[in-house]
Design a protein around this motif. Structure first.
Motif, short mmCIF file in Angstrom:
data_model
loop_
_atom_site.label_atom_id
_atom_site.label_comp_id
_atom_site.label_asym_id
_atom_site.label_seq_id
_atom_site.Cartn_x
_atom_site.Cartn_y
_atom_site.Cartn_z
N LYS A 1 63.58 -0.77 -7.91
CA LYS A 1 62.60 -0.97 -6.83
C LYS A 1 61.19 -0.81 -7.41
N TYR A 2 60.75 -1.84 -8.14
CA TYR A 2 59.50 -1.75 -8.90
C TYR A 2 58.27 -1.72 -8.00
N GLU A 3 58.32 -2.47 -6.92
CA GLU A 3 57.18 -2.48 -5.98
C GLU A 3 57.01 -1.09 -5.35
N GLN A 4 58.13 -0.51 -4.91
CA GLN A 4 58.09 0.82 -4.30
C GLN A 4 57.66 1.87 -5.33
N SER A 5 58.05 1.66 -6.57
CA SER A 5 57.67 2.58 -7.64
C SER A 5 56.14 2.68 -7.76
N LYS A 6 55.47 1.54 -7.57
CA LYS A 6 54.00 1.54 -7.63
C LYS A 6 53.38 2.05 -6.33
N ARG A 7 54.04 1.76 -5.20
CA ARG A 7 53.50 2.11 -3.88
C ARG A 7 53.34 3.61 -3.66
N VAL A 8 54.14 4.42 -4.35
CA VAL A 8 54.11 5.87 -4.10
C VAL A 8 52.73 6.48 -4.37
#
Length: 199
Positions: free
Chosen positions: A119-126
């Motif tokens: 989940k690369y997008e979520q990884s950045k979103r945090v």
């Protein structure tokens, strides 16, 4: 037999003692205490100031607030209990700088966990600010910021705790369910077994 007067403990040692922290507080813990006190209701903050900083009795506090001394004592005890809640207490027990450091480590850990799951997008979103969550209202953001929850990752970690809304002044059951749904819809969600409570 001569009675000796009990030595009065001064602020902030007296409030640390009331919180069950007996050791001499560090400067970082004192800074954490000052950060945590505004997390409770204004009236409770007043009572904390009167009782622990000014050394007033419950009778004197009651007179200032227009309540009985018994009620003043209840408000003081409630304030201490609120400061002992997980979110506020970590700032006091561990200290301000230590808590900031722990928060950063936790968010990095969450980012790595999302990345491991692909989940690369979520990884950045945090790392994003709370305002980046579509549908999260300004009042909820204000309540969360007041508790030191200043990014998406910390909110995700908080929302994974059982009955987390009890720790955040101003967030009730309805708002908590709404926030959980927003996180879930963005793929950042809590481990939700049953989404029926979102309906």
């Amino acid at each position: 037999e001569v009675k000796t007067k009990k030595k009065k403990t001064d602020y902030p040692q007296n409030i640390f003692k009331a919180l069950g922290l007996e050791k001499e507080p560090t400067d970082d813990q004192i800074m954490g205490l000052e950060y945590a006190i505004p997390m409770i209701k204004e009236r409770e903050q007043e009572v904390i100031r009167y009782r622990f900083q000014e050394g007033l009795t419950y009778k004197e506090i009651g007179e200032k607030l227009g309540v009985s001394d018994g009620r003043a004592g209840q408000v003081c005890n409630l304030a201490i209990r609120r400061l002992k809640r997980d979110i506020s207490f970590q700032w006091i027990k561990d200290g301000y700088e230590a808590t900031v450091k722990n928060h950063k480590k936790a968010v990095v850990g969450l980012s790595v966990a999302f990345e491991t799951l692909g989940k690369y997008e979520q990884s950045k979103r945090v790392y994003d600010e709370l305002g980046s969550i579509k549908g999260l209202g300004s009042e909820n953001i204000k309540c969360l910021l007041n508790m030191g929850i200043d990014n998406v990752g910390l909110l995700v970690l908080l929302a994974r705790q059982k009955r987390w809304e009890w720790q955040v002044f101003g967030i009730g059951d309805y708002a908590a369910t709404h926030i959980e749904k927003l996180l879930y819809d963005e793929g950042l969600g809590v481990n939700i077994q049953d989404r029926s409570h979102f309906v």
